[in-house]
Design a protein around this motif. Structure first.
Motif, mmCIF file in Angstrom:
data_model
loop_
_atom_site.group_PDB
_atom_site.id
_atom_site.type_symbol
_atom_site.label_atom_id
_atom_site.label_comp_id
_atom_site.label_asym_id
_atom_site.label_seq_id
_atom_site.Cartn_x
_atom_site.Cartn_y
_atom_site.Cartn_z
ATOM 1 N N LEU A 101 -2.600 -15.335 -4.372
ATOM 2 C CA LEU A 101 -4.412 -14.859 -4.470
ATOM 3 C C LEU A 101 -4.466 -13.820 -5.066
ATOM 4 N N VAL A 102 -5.578 -13.578 -6.192
ATOM 5 C CA VAL A 102 -6.141 -13.116 -7.294
ATOM 6 C C VAL A 102 -7.492 -12.438 -6.528
ATOM 7 N N CYS A 103 -7.646 -11.210 -6.263
ATOM 8 C CA CYS A 103 -8.440 -10.647 -6.192
ATOM 9 C C CYS A 103 -9.480 -10.165 -6.151
ATOM 10 N N ASP A 104 -10.868 -9.884 -6.579
ATOM 11 C CA ASP A 104 -11.758 -9.458 -7.355
ATOM 12 C C ASP A 104 -11.800 -8.174 -7.091
ATOM 13 N N GLY A 105 -10.408 -7.110 -6.223
ATOM 14 C CA GLY A 105 -10.479 -5.665 -6.565
ATOM 15 C C GLY A 105 -10.035 -5.044 -6.704
ATOM 16 N N HIS A 106 -9.055 -4.178 -5.936
ATOM 17 C CA HIS A 106 -7.744 -3.557 -6.182
ATOM 18 C C HIS A 106 -6.929 -4.049 -5.126
ATOM 19 N N GLY A 107 -5.394 -3.140 -5.394
ATOM 20 C CA GLY A 107 -4.469 -2.810 -4.436
ATOM 21 C C GLY A 107 -4.592 -1.665 -4.665
ATOM 22 N N LEU A 108 -3.125 -1.781 -5.137
ATOM 23 C CA LEU A 108 -2.809 -0.242 -4.540
ATOM 24 C C LEU A 108 -3.153 0.524 -5.181
ATOM 25 N N ALA A 109 -4.653 0.551 -6.175
ATOM 26 C CA ALA A 109 -5.094 1.557 -7.122
ATOM 27 C C ALA A 109 -6.272 1.820 -6.239
ATOM 28 N N HIS A 110 -6.276 1.891 -5.063
ATOM 29 C CA HIS A 110 -7.093 2.509 -3.899
ATOM 30 C C HIS A 110 -6.903 4.455 -3.453
ATOM 31 N N PRO A 111 -8.059 5.012 -3.532
ATOM 32 C CA PRO A 111 -7.654 6.391 -2.744
ATOM 33 C C PRO A 111 -6.801 6.560 -1.624
ATOM 34 N N ARG A 112 -6.509 5.609 -0.643
ATOM 35 C CA ARG A 112 -5.892 4.988 0.297
ATOM 36 C C ARG A 112 -4.749 4.087 0.164
ATOM 37 N N ARG A 113 -4.332 3.343 -1.082
ATOM 38 C CA ARG A 113 -3.830 2.393 -1.596
ATOM 39 C C ARG A 113 -3.392 1.892 -0.731
ATOM 40 N N PHE A 114 -4.448 1.236 -0.024
ATOM 41 C CA PHE A 114 -4.214 -0.045 -0.184
ATOM 42 C C PHE A 114 -6.234 -0.834 0.501
ATOM 43 N N GLY A 115 -6.176 -1.107 -0.812
ATOM 44 C CA GLY A 115 -7.822 -1.941 -1.447
ATOM 45 C C GLY A 115 -7.618 -3.974 -1.147
ATOM 46 N N LEU A 116 -7.978 -4.146 -1.721
ATOM 47 C CA LEU A 116 -8.011 -5.072 -0.465
ATOM 48 C C LEU A 116 -7.919 -6.341 -0.878
ATOM 49 N N ALA A 117 -6.926 -6.482 -1.799
ATOM 50 C CA ALA A 117 -5.986 -7.378 -2.767
ATOM 51 C C ALA A 117 -4.657 -6.757 -1.323
ATOM 52 N N CYS A 118 -4.448 -5.360 -0.827
ATOM 53 C CA CYS A 118 -2.901 -5.487 0.231
ATOM 54 C C CYS A 118 -3.738 -5.534 1.063
ATOM 55 N N HIS A 119 -4.535 -5.336 1.694
ATOM 56 C CA HIS A 119 -5.407 -5.725 3.674
ATOM 57 C C HIS A 119 -5.478 -6.994 3.619
ATOM 58 N N LEU A 120 -5.166 -8.134 2.871
ATOM 59 C CA LEU A 120 -5.653 -9.610 2.285
ATOM 60 C C LEU A 120 -4.271 -9.715 2.299
ATOM 61 N N GLY A 121 -3.352 -9.668 1.719
ATOM 62 C CA GLY A 121 -2.533 -9.797 1.635
ATOM 63 C C GLY A 121 -0.997 -9.675 3.040
ATOM 64 N N VAL A 122 -1.285 -8.466 3.084
ATOM 65 C CA VAL A 122 -1.033 -8.101 4.563
ATOM 66 C C VAL A 122 -1.334 -9.149 6.003
ATOM 67 N N LEU A 123 -2.660 -9.545 5.621
ATOM 68 C CA LEU A 123 -2.823 -10.176 7.086
ATOM 69 C C LEU A 123 -2.704 -11.577 6.967
#
Length: 220
Positions: A101-123
């Motif tokens: 999955l390639v998200c138009d947004g961020h993953g680890l590069a997020h204030p709480r280290r949990f951007g959209l790419a992290c969230h979708l990946g984990v779910l």
């Protein structure tokens, strides 16, 4: 879905330890999905698109688009909650399974280290990366002008991604891992997906699909 900011932050805190940020992830995925969301002028109605491409040819194999309304208020750092239900619904409609999955947004590069790419990946438990047009956090040095050049994206003492040049002399993109990927592999995949343009072809095709659906459904 959480109903308050505190509940949303608690969800991020609970899920963040589940993100695999080292991978290594698939070295040569055969199918890659781009995910993007377009909004109507009211900032509430949206269309979420997932477009699956053949990585070898960049031909579109499958597309799913879902329209609806933002599921959460606009709050910096919690933007994923606005889009998650529609993106998950679009993913569920696919007939071709994406390996990345390639998200138009961020993953680890997020204030709480949990951007959209992290969230979708984990779910979804799929390898996921974020490719942002602009940074959400961090500081960096300008990479060399040549395609493939990169510099670290740092937030404090943490390296949270890479600033990657995908076209000679063109503005870089901001790559961060989401789930089941390493950052070097994430950048390699982004370069595979950018043979002609600054943004990955996955993002370009998903953007085109969600904007077309939004024009059709709400006339914007």
């Amino acid at each position: 879905m959480p109903g308050t900011v505190a509940e949303a932050v608690a969800v991020q805190d609970r899920l963040r330890p589940l993100a695999d940020l080292t991978g290594p992830g698939p070295a040569a995925p055969r199918t890659v999905a781009g995910l993007d969301v377009a909004y109507a002028e009211d900032g509430d109605r949206l269309a979420a698109a997932v477009t699956v491409l053949d990585t070898a040819t960049l031909a579109v194999l499958d597309t799913a688009v879902v329209t609806g309304r933002a599921a959460f208020d606009y709050v910096p750092g919690l933007f994923a909650f606005r889009e998650l239900p529609a993106l998950l619904a679009a993913l569920a409609r696919l007939t071709v399974e994406p390996e990345l999955l390639v998200c138009d947004g961020h993953g680890l590069a997020h204030p709480r280290r949990f951007g959209l790419a992290c969230h979708l990946g984990v779910l979804t438990d799929r390898p996921a990366i974020g490719v942002g047009k602009t940074p959400l956090v961090g500081s960096w040095a300008e990479p060399d002008r040549r395609r493939g050049s990169w510099t670290p994206l740092r937030d404090g003492t943490d390296e949270v991604g890479r600033v990657l040049r995908t076209r000679d002399g063109v503005k870089p993109v901001f790559v961060s891992v989401g789930h089941r990927m390493g950052v070097a592999n994430a950048c390699a995949q982004v370069l595979r997906l950018t043979p002609r343009y600054r943004l990955p072809e996955t993002t370009r095709q998903a953007d085109r699909a969600c904007r077309a659906e939004l024009r059709r459904s709400v006339g914007v």
